[in-house]
Design an enzyme around this catalytic site. Structure first.
Site, PDB file in Angstrom:
ATOM      1  N   THR A   1      29.160  22.493  47.922  1.00 54.61           N
ATOM      2  CA  THR A   1      30.270  23.194  48.580  1.00 54.61           C
ATOM      3  C   THR A   1      31.231  22.170  49.174  1.00 54.61           C
ATOM      4  O   THR A   1      32.455  22.265  49.007  1.00 54.61           O
ATOM      5  CB  THR A   1      29.717  24.107  49.700  1.00 54.61           C
ATOM      6  OG1 THR A   1      28.888  25.101  49.097  1.00 54.61           O
ATOM      7  CG2 THR A   1      30.812  24.761  50.508  1.00 54.61           C
TER       8      THR A   1
ATOM      9  N   ASN B   1      27.341  29.998  37.613  1.00 52.58           N
ATOM     10  CA  ASN B   1      26.058  30.199  38.298  1.00 52.58           C
ATOM     11  C   ASN B   1      25.510  31.615  38.160  1.00 52.58           C
ATOM     12  O   ASN B   1      24.348  31.851  38.430  1.00 52.58           O
ATOM     13  CB  ASN B   1      26.203  29.850  39.784  1.00 52.58           C
ATOM     14  CG  ASN B   1      27.378  30.543  40.432  1.00 52.58           C
ATOM     15  OD1 ASN B   1      28.507  30.443  39.953  1.00 52.58           O
ATOM     16  ND2 ASN B   1      27.137  31.246  41.505  1.00 52.58           N
TER      17      ASN B   1
ATOM     18  N   CYS C   1      24.712  33.718  47.056  1.00 54.50           N
ATOM     19  CA  CYS C   1      25.826  33.652  48.010  1.00 54.50           C
ATOM     20  C   CYS C   1      26.584  34.977  48.100  1.00 54.50           C
ATOM     21  O   CYS C   1      27.343  35.204  49.028  1.00 54.50           O
ATOM     22  CB  CYS C   1      26.781  32.536  47.617  1.00 54.50           C
ATOM     23  SG  CYS C   1      27.051  32.491  45.852  1.00 54.50           S
TER      24      CYS C   1
END
Ligand code: PMP
Length: 400
Positions: A71, A164, A341
């Site tokens: 990130t 992802n 996430c």
């Protein structure tokens, strides 16, 4: 016994990684910037990992900047490049951006939130304009569309290497070629592909490339950014002169050494074995459950991420992947209903939406991801657990 099938969210550290981190914490506790012997030994442990990264990226070690995860590396690449571009523009030195003009960025429609959320936030603050490069039904960005989106103010293009949520591989070299021709910087988030697919930065034609340790069984909270020589970035935080001033702060020796141990363990035969397990799972799922769909392309993807569109119930009602994932978890099988996430989000995944999945298809999509802890014995275990979860009361519950 628990069956872990969520390595795309985080791949559990292997015993080698844990042992290496413990050894470094114990034996090399000094600040790696210290001039004394223990400090210098800690610095050497860090440089060993930097060298490994450079080898696998086909770059020089001094082109690798350690960060506190992927990130942060994505943020450093994008915000750092934007700030540097604006500074160059105001001095009249940017090849595209006029002084005072608002920069423009193009990113794929399927980026991780650390790219997508950042760009959306900056666009909301009117710090930049952003356009999203569309993807096809398999989630693959369309390089030919890039020509249409580029503007005189475009300073950066960001397209991830492997998605992802579905595992699709992006045509980076083709996109990079367009970027080079227009003198636009090209960043790629390779968090899900590093060590799983070739990541030669010249072959991929990238200027900036993000990697992270915990998707390959390394520790969380450590990543790196490749920076091509000549590419100007501004730091996001200020402190000492670590990492060429780009990422100040005392380096986490144990985590970086653990990253190195994870790279050591992710050998070519081991990666092939893991891929074989994932392929066997894919085949078994398709054979056992009529009506099940695999949204992850193979070939054309990393292979170890399976986005599984669950078949509807016997009466035709669509499934809800979150409920099936919860039922699987009660049976000891850990998978994701969406990327970790985004778990719990009301909205459907932006990746599924960009691929053109209908709402009920997106809500019926499970992510099963395979890592080094898995073996071929896990294939029948997954099938048996999924049979139960789909038949059981939670799995059978209808869409609310
Ligand atoms: N990019 C991609 C493609 C990812 O899958 C992830 C992890 N979900 C990240 C970036 C962010 O990694 P981290 O949370 O370790 O910073």
């Amino acid at each position: 016994m628990s069956l872990y099938l969520d390595s795309a969210a985080s791949a559990p550290p292997t015993p080698d990684v844990i042992a290496r981190m413990a050894e470094v914490e114990r034996d090399l506790p000094a600040n790696p910037s210290s001039a004394h012997q223990v400090g210098q030994r800690a610095a050497r442990a860090i440089e060993r990992t930097r060298g490994q990264l450079a080898t696998h990226l086909s770059c020089e070690p001094d082109q690798v900047v350690f960060t506190g995860g992927a990130t942060e590396a994505n943020n450093l690449a994008i915000q750092g490049a934007l700030k540097a571009a604006q500074r160059a523009a105001s001095a009249g030195l940017h090849p595209r951006l006029a002084p005072g003009a608002r920069p423009h960025v193009v990113a794929s429609a399927v980026e991780h939130p650390s790219v997508r959320g950042l760009l959306r936030a900056l666009a909301e603050r009117r710090a930049l304009d952003v356009d999203w490069l569309p993807v096809d039904r398999e989630g693959r960005a369309l390089p030919e569309e890039l020509h249409r989106l580029l503007r005189p103010e475009t300073v950066l293009v960001s397209v991830m290497h492997v998605n992802n949520e579905v595992g699709t591989t992006q045509p980076l070299a083709r996109i990079g070629k367009v970027c080079r021709a227009h003198r636009v910087l090209f960043h790629s988030d390779a968090t899900q592909s590093f060590m799983k697919l070739p990541t030669d930065v010249d072959a991929l034609q990238v200027d900036l490339l993000t990697v992270g340790a915990h998707k390959l069984h390394g520790p969380k909270g450590v990543g790196a950014l490749y920076v091509r020589p000549g590419v100007r970035l501004e730091p996001l935080i200020f402190g000492g002169g670590h990492e060429g001033g780009l990422r100040p702060g005392t380096l986490n020796t144990a985590a970086i050494a653990g990253f190195g141990a994870a790279i050591d363990g992710f050998t070519v035969p081991e990666a092939a074995r893991v891929l074989g397990v994932a392929r066997a799972m894919r085949a078994a799922l398709l054979a056992r459950f009529p009506g099940l769909q695999l949204w992850s392309p193979d070939p054309g993807g990393v292979g170890t991420i399976l986005a599984v569109g669950l078949p509807p119930e016997a009466e035709g009602a669509p499934r809800r992947a979150s409920q099936v994932a919860a039922a699987l978890s009660r049976h000891g099988v850990q998978v994701s209903a969406s990327a970790a996430c985004c778990a719990g989000a009301e909205e459907i995944s932006h990746v599924h939406a960009a691929m053109g999945l209908r709402e009920e298809q997106a809500r019926a999509t499970l992510r099963i991801s395979v890592g080094r802890g898995n073996t071929s014995d896990d294939v029948p275990r997954l099938i048996a657990a999924l049979e139960q979860a789909l038949d059981g009361p939670a799995g059978g519950r209808r869409l609310a």
